[in-house]
Design a protein around this motif. Structure first.
Motif, PDB file in Angstrom:
ATOM      1  N   LEU A   1      44.255  33.326  44.888  1.00 44.16           N
ATOM      2  CA  LEU A   1      42.984  32.592  44.790  1.00 44.16           C
ATOM      3  C   LEU A   1      41.858  33.358  45.479  1.00 44.16           C
ATOM      4  O   LEU A   1      40.737  33.406  44.969  1.00 44.16           O
ATOM      5  CB  LEU A   1      43.134  31.188  45.385  1.00 44.16           C
ATOM      6  N   VAL A   2      42.127  33.974  46.601  1.00 48.88           N
ATOM      7  CA  VAL A   2      41.103  34.753  47.312  1.00 48.88           C
ATOM      8  C   VAL A   2      40.576  35.872  46.418  1.00 48.88           C
ATOM      9  O   VAL A   2      39.369  36.124  46.366  1.00 48.88           O
ATOM     10  CB  VAL A   2      41.649  35.305  48.651  1.00 48.88           C
ATOM     11  N   ARG A   3      41.460  36.534  45.709  1.00 50.12           N
ATOM     12  CA  ARG A   3      41.022  37.618  44.808  1.00 50.12           C
ATOM     13  C   ARG A   3      40.094  37.076  43.726  1.00 50.12           C
ATOM     14  O   ARG A   3      39.106  37.716  43.362  1.00 50.12           O
ATOM     15  CB  ARG A   3      42.222  38.319  44.184  1.00 50.12           C
ATOM     16  N   LEU A   4      40.381  35.880  43.219  1.00 49.31           N
ATOM     17  CA  LEU A   4      39.549  35.283  42.164  1.00 49.31           C
ATOM     18  C   LEU A   4      38.184  34.845  42.697  1.00 49.31           C
ATOM     19  O   LEU A   4      37.156  35.103  42.060  1.00 49.31           O
ATOM     20  CB  LEU A   4      40.271  34.089  41.530  1.00 49.31           C
ATOM     21  N   VAL A   5      38.170  34.179  43.850  1.00 49.18           N
ATOM     22  CA  VAL A   5      36.884  33.676  44.355  1.00 49.18           C
ATOM     23  C   VAL A   5      36.008  34.796  44.914  1.00 49.18           C
ATOM     24  O   VAL A   5      34.791  34.649  44.988  1.00 49.18           O
ATOM     25  CB  VAL A   5      37.048  32.536  45.387  1.00 49.18           C
ATOM     26  N   ALA A   6      36.597  35.921  45.264  1.00 54.28           N
ATOM     27  CA  ALA A   6      35.795  37.034  45.775  1.00 54.28           C
ATOM     28  C   ALA A   6      34.840  37.579  44.716  1.00 54.28           C
ATOM     29  O   ALA A   6      33.750  38.058  45.045  1.00 54.28           O
ATOM     30  CB  ALA A   6      36.702  38.149  46.287  1.00 54.28           C
ATOM     31  N   VAL A   7      35.192  37.474  43.446  1.00 50.98           N
ATOM     32  CA  VAL A   7      34.361  38.030  42.371  1.00 50.98           C
ATOM     33  C   VAL A   7      32.990  37.351  42.310  1.00 50.98           C
ATOM     34  O   VAL A   7      31.962  38.030  42.384  1.00 50.98           O
ATOM     35  CB  VAL A   7      35.109  37.977  41.018  1.00 50.98           C
ATOM     36  N   PRO A   8      32.895  36.011  42.187  1.00 51.75           N
ATOM     37  CA  PRO A   8      31.557  35.405  42.154  1.00 51.75           C
ATOM     38  C   PRO A   8      30.809  35.509  43.491  1.00 51.75           C
ATOM     39  O   PRO A   8      29.576  35.571  43.502  1.00 51.75           O
ATOM     40  CB  PRO A   8      31.801  33.942  41.765  1.00 51.75           C
ATOM     41  N   ILE A   9      31.542  35.572  44.584  1.00 50.57           N
ATOM     42  CA  ILE A   9      30.865  35.729  45.877  1.00 50.57           C
ATOM     43  C   ILE A   9      30.154  37.080  45.918  1.00 50.57           C
ATOM     44  O   ILE A   9      28.989  37.170  46.291  1.00 50.57           O
ATOM     45  CB  ILE A   9      31.860  35.589  47.052  1.00 50.57           C
ATOM     46  N   ARG A  10      30.850  38.117  45.497  1.00 48.96           N
ATOM     47  CA  ARG A  10      30.251  39.460  45.493  1.00 48.96           C
ATOM     48  C   ARG A  10      29.105  39.573  44.496  1.00 48.96           C
ATOM     49  O   ARG A  10      28.211  40.389  44.663  1.00 48.96           O
ATOM     50  CB  ARG A  10      31.307  40.513  45.201  1.00 48.96           C
ATOM     51  N   ALA A  11      29.129  38.767  43.438  1.00 48.59           N
ATOM     52  CA  ALA A  11      28.094  38.821  42.408  1.00 48.59           C
ATOM     53  C   ALA A  11      26.866  37.973  42.756  1.00 48.59           C
ATOM     54  O   ALA A  11      25.826  38.116  42.116  1.00 48.59           O
ATOM     55  CB  ALA A  11      28.670  38.355  41.072  1.00 48.59           C
TER      56      ALA A  11
END
Length: 186
Positions: free
Chosen positions: A76-86
């Motif tokens: 889940l951390v890998r998935l939520v990191a994408v919109p956070i970085r964007a």
């Protein structure tokens, strides 16, 4: 675009705190308990689109994501990191906008506003820093006579200790300035 500086566990086993290098906001809290509440917030909408995300809370340089307890945290951390970085970093906001966002309870008498100011000062100095360190916060939503209503945000919103021990601790602290006050979580 904010870069993730650190990812930390919180006392709530269903919540993880992301610390960022750049701020997402300047003192304005964003707290959503479901996708419908977040419909006007692009970052939170993107996070709620990820299966198992059940709460999003962010302010300044940190963001807390809470899951429903059914997901594997590393995945889940890998998935939520994408919109956070964007997400875009915070733009400069005027002091007036930040102040307006922090004003929460309208129509208080001058005496009650003075009481609320003292309560918020104590919360700012002695409670909120600890809650923020754990990926959460609390928002005062009401002051009616001797009853102070607070709403937990972020990791604190679903943490078992928030409703018991932390709430009693806040009430005991408030009693040092108002002996008859009762604090309730809503």
């Amino acid at each position: 675009m904010p870069k993730i500086a650190d990812i930390e566990d919180t006392p709530n086993p269903n919540a993880v705190k992301f610390t960022l290098h750049e701020p997402l906001t300047w003192g304005i809290t964003h707290s959503y308990e479901n996708a419908e509440q977040a419909k006007d917030d692009a970052l939170s909408c993107a996070l709620f689109d990820i299966k198992h995300v059940s709460n999003v809370f962010y302010v300044d340089k940190w963001l807390t994501v809470t899951q429903d307890g059914e997901a594997d945290w590393p995945a889940l951390v890998r998935l939520v990191a994408v919109p956070i970085r964007a997400a875009p970093a915070a733009e400069a906001q005027s002091a007036a906008a930040v102040f307006a966002a922090r004003t929460s309870i309208a129509a208080l008498s001058e005496e009650d506003q003075t009481r609320l100011d003292a309560i918020n000062t104590m919360l700012d100095e002695q409670i909120r820093p600890h809650l923020k360190n754990d990926g959460g916060d609390l928002h005062v939503v009401g002051l009616d006579g001797n009853q102070l209503s607070v709403h937990y945000q972020g990791a604190c919103g679903t943490c078992p200790s928030s409703i018991s021990g932390t709430l009693r601790g806040i009430e005991n602290l408030m009693k040092s300035i108002e002996p008859d006050i009762q604090v309730v979580a809503v």
